[in-house]
Design a protein around this motif. Structure first.
Motif, mmCIF file in Angstrom:
data_model
loop_
_atom_site.group_PDB
_atom_site.id
_atom_site.type_symbol
_atom_site.label_atom_id
_atom_site.label_comp_id
_atom_site.label_asym_id
_atom_site.label_seq_id
_atom_site.Cartn_x
_atom_site.Cartn_y
_atom_site.Cartn_z
ATOM 1 N N GLY A 140 0.820 -1.198 0.000
ATOM 2 C CA GLY A 140 0.000 0.000 0.000
ATOM 3 C C GLY A 140 0.857 1.253 0.000
ATOM 4 N N THR A 141 0.222 2.383 -0.170
ATOM 5 C CA THR A 141 0.951 3.650 -0.209
ATOM 6 C C THR A 141 0.683 4.514 1.017
ATOM 7 O OG1 THR A 141 -0.850 4.651 -1.481
ATOM 8 C CG2 THR A 141 0.996 3.700 -2.729
ATOM 9 N N GLY A 142 -0.125 4.041 1.949
ATOM 10 C CA GLY A 142 -0.464 4.816 3.132
ATOM 11 C C GLY A 142 0.612 4.744 4.200
ATOM 12 N N ALA A 143 0.396 5.524 5.254
ATOM 13 C CA ALA A 143 1.296 5.531 6.403
ATOM 14 C C ALA A 143 0.973 4.354 7.317
ATOM 15 C CB ALA A 143 1.140 6.837 7.180
ATOM 16 N N GLY A 144 1.873 4.071 8.237
ATOM 17 C CA GLY A 144 1.573 3.074 9.251
ATOM 18 C C GLY A 144 0.469 3.581 10.152
#
Length: 180
Positions: A140-144
């Motif tokens: 994915g491209t999101g943050a933790g």
């Protein structure tokens, strides 16, 4: 021993506050040590999640939820702590959830799977304390952990004892948010 000194210390021959979650396992408590007060939370104060449980479950110790988001969606006054068994859990979101404490047992992971979503998203008036997890993304491209306030709201997130790794959008991303 009880209350804020629930642990019998045989070396001191005295009652003392809890120092770890493992000390608060039944019959002493529900498996969660309140770090602030030293008391063991009782099962009636905790929602339980186990990805190996039979769905749907009711969040009790005997019949835990099998999905972490379901527990978050069912937090109520007096039952704001979530005990999460080892396992892999999908990304979660909290929006205007109030105060929520999510405690992962050893081996608990929150994984964003091939989506643009962050593994943990906190918005609105939420106040999340999260502890004991590995938080990561699988492509994915999101943050933790993403904490994002909008005009008039300032959510907060406390990350304790977590490993945040492999997140293309960064480990912790915060905009108009209090982070500890």
């Amino acid at each position: 021993c009880s209350g804020t000194t629930p642990i019998c210390d045989s070396t001191q021959n005295a009652c003392r506050p809890c120092a770890s979650h493992t000390e608060c396992a039944a019959p002493v408590g529900g498996g969660i040590c309140n770090w602030t007060t030293g008391a063991c939370l009782q099962q009636s104060e905790i929602l339980y999640v186990d990805d190996d449980a039979t769905c749907p479950g009711d969040g009790s110790f005997a019949t835990p939820y099998c999905v972490l988001q379901t527990a978050i969606d069912n937090v109520t006054t007096g039952r704001t702590t979530i005990h999460v068994a080892a396992g892999n859990y999908d990304e979660v979101g909290l929006q205007d959830s109030g105060i929520v404490w999510i405690v992962g047992m050893p081996g608990a992971e929150i994984v964003a799977s091939f989506t643009p979503n962050s593994a943990v998203l906190v918005t609105g008036t939420s106040n999340l304390q999260i502890e004991g997890f590995t938080i990561r993304s699988e492509g994915g491209t999101g943050a933790g952990v993403e904490c994002s306030g909008v005009s008039g709201t300032t959510p907060s997130v406390t990350v304790r004892g977590c490993t945040v790794q492999g997140n293309a959008g960064g480990g912790i991303s915060a905009t108009q948010c209090t982070v500890t």
